[in-house]
Design an enzyme around this catalytic site. Structure first.
Site, PDB file in Angstrom:
ATOM      1  N   SER A  78       0.609  -0.765  -0.227  1.00  0.00           N
ATOM      2  CA  SER A  78      -0.388   0.001  -0.370  1.00  0.00           C
ATOM      3  C   SER A  78       0.935   0.883  -0.156  1.00  0.00           C
ATOM      4  CB  SER A  78      -1.051   0.165   0.905  1.00  0.00           C
ATOM      5  OG  SER A  78      -1.980   1.235   1.005  1.00  0.00           O
ATOM      6  N   SER A  79       0.990   2.049  -1.389  1.00  0.00           N
ATOM      7  CA  SER A  79       1.952   3.247  -1.032  1.00  0.00           C
ATOM      8  C   SER A  79       1.797   4.322  -0.130  1.00  0.00           C
ATOM      9  CB  SER A  79       1.356   3.866  -2.815  1.00  0.00           C
ATOM     10  OG  SER A  79       2.155   2.719  -3.704  1.00  0.00           O
ATOM     11  N   GLN A  80       2.738   5.049  -0.015  1.00  0.00           N
ATOM     12  CA  GLN A  80       2.746   5.918   0.536  1.00  0.00           C
ATOM     13  C   GLN A  80       1.448   7.245   0.728  1.00  0.00           C
ATOM     14  OE1 GLN A  80       6.587   8.582   0.937  1.00  0.00           O
ATOM     15  NE2 GLN A  80       6.018   9.453   3.197  1.00  0.00           N
TER      16      GLN A  80
END
Length: 364
Positions: A78-80
């Site tokens: 889950s990206s920043q």
């Protein structure tokens, strides 16, 4: 959850400034923990699962959450959130937009898109990742997302979209995306000097295709045609301990080191002016270092944030001279930000499965 969501928005806005109201509302409303139900890898290597101490506190921080590891290598995450916010803002979604997402990840990004009013088709090559994203969206009560298992290069054949967003690092743009979203926008992280600056790409599959630079980023790299080598490509990043001893070759240029963002601006320019520019982790120095790698791949010249040049290996002198030239050139140009570059993309890679890769750059 609303309190945690508001805290996440505060974290995103602390460094990046106010979010558009609709985007802030999306981050505040979508429960991020629903998309990491099987846990994630903490930065110390331990696996965190729901119910463990600090789980929710970490989930609602502005940080990437690694959700799948293969042989010690992260392969899904889950990206920043702050990076997601920049990319979603650049996509400029309006209610009713049909959006093609390449890289389903946890499903969280697709959930945010639906909250913004989009109809989303998300494609992921990993069947287990796609299935987990479907289940997470279902359990979170998110409708309006279709998750497909397939090669992202092909997009979703037969469908038409208004916009495309890519959440995996690629060497170039698939012509299929431009054909399916004609004349839409593609927001995509494209490899450049060992990193993945995010581009806003526009054009027709047969060209011309141009792009502007949105921001710096680092993404996991795609497989298959999307990772094809091309003439303007750069060497792969160098891991810690991968270089011979580097020694001072030129002193610091600036009394204060460049900030992280300004260093990335210099890094981007170095990648324009040298196809040997890439990322290196230097033991005892810093984990994120710009280096001009020599032809053997074991030495070269590192440029540090204060302008110091370190060099080593059999081509140390030549690489140090190139580094000095890049620093001179960047200074003479007025320290341009990466957003000042305009990129032209041209066909490259395998002729049977071409990509549109960066080929020329111009300062505006």
């Amino acid at each position: 959850m609303s309190d945690l969501g508001r805290r996440l928005v505060d974290e995103i806005e602390r460094d990046g400034g106010p979010l558009p109201a609709a985007l802030a509302a999306a981050f505040a409303a979508v429960p991020r923990e629903a998309f990491v139900a099987e846990g994630f890898q903490r930065r110390d290597g331990r696996w965190a699962t729901p119910g463990t101490a600090g789980f929710l506190d970490t989930v609602y921080r502005d940080d990437v959450l690694v959700t799948k590891v293969d042989a010690g290598v992260p392969v899904s995450s889950s990206s920043q959130p702050s990076l997601m916010a920049i990319m979603l803002d650049a996509l400029a979604v309006v209610p009713g937009d049909r959006v093609l997402e390449i890289g389903a990840g946890t499903g969280y990004n697709a959930a945010l898109l639906t909250r913004l009013g989009a109809e989303v088709t998300s494609v992921d090559v990993q069947a287990d990742v796609a299935e987990r994203a479907r289940l997470a969206l279902l359990h979170a009560g998110i409708a309006g997302v279709r998750v497909l298992t397939g090669d992202g290069y092909a997009g979703s054949p037969g469908d038409r979209f208004d916009k495309v967003i890519v959440t995996v690092g690629v060497a170039g743009v698939s012509p299929q995306w431009l054909a399916q979203a004609r004349p839409g926008l593609v927001v995509v992280p494209v490899q450049h000097a060992g990193t993945h600056p995010v581009l806003a790409v526009r054009g027709e599959p047969g060209g011309p295709v141009t792009a502007s630079v949105i921001c710096s980023s680092g993404f996991m790299t795609a497989a298959g045609p999307l990772s094809a080598a091309h003439p303007a490509g750069h060497p792969a990043p160098v891991s810690s301990g991968g270089l011979t001893g580097l020694h001072p070759a030129a002193p610091a240029r600036w009394p204060r080191p460049l900030t992280s963002l300004r260093y990335r601006d210099l890094w981007y320019a170095a990648g324009v002016w040298s196809t040997r520019a890439t990322h290196a982790a230097l033991p005892g120095q810093q984990q994120n270092t710009l280096i001009l790698l020599d032809d053997a791949g074991t030495g070269g010249a590192a440029i540090l944030p204060d302008g110091t040049v370190l060099a080593g290996g059999p081509e140390a002198a030549r690489c140090a001279t190139t580094a000095a030239t890049i620093l001179d050139r960047w200074q003479a140009a007025g320290h341009p930000p990466m957003q000042a570059w305009r990129v032209t993309l041209r066909p490259a890679g395998d002729p049977s499965a071409p990509i549109l890769a960066p080929a020329t750059w111009e300062l505006t």
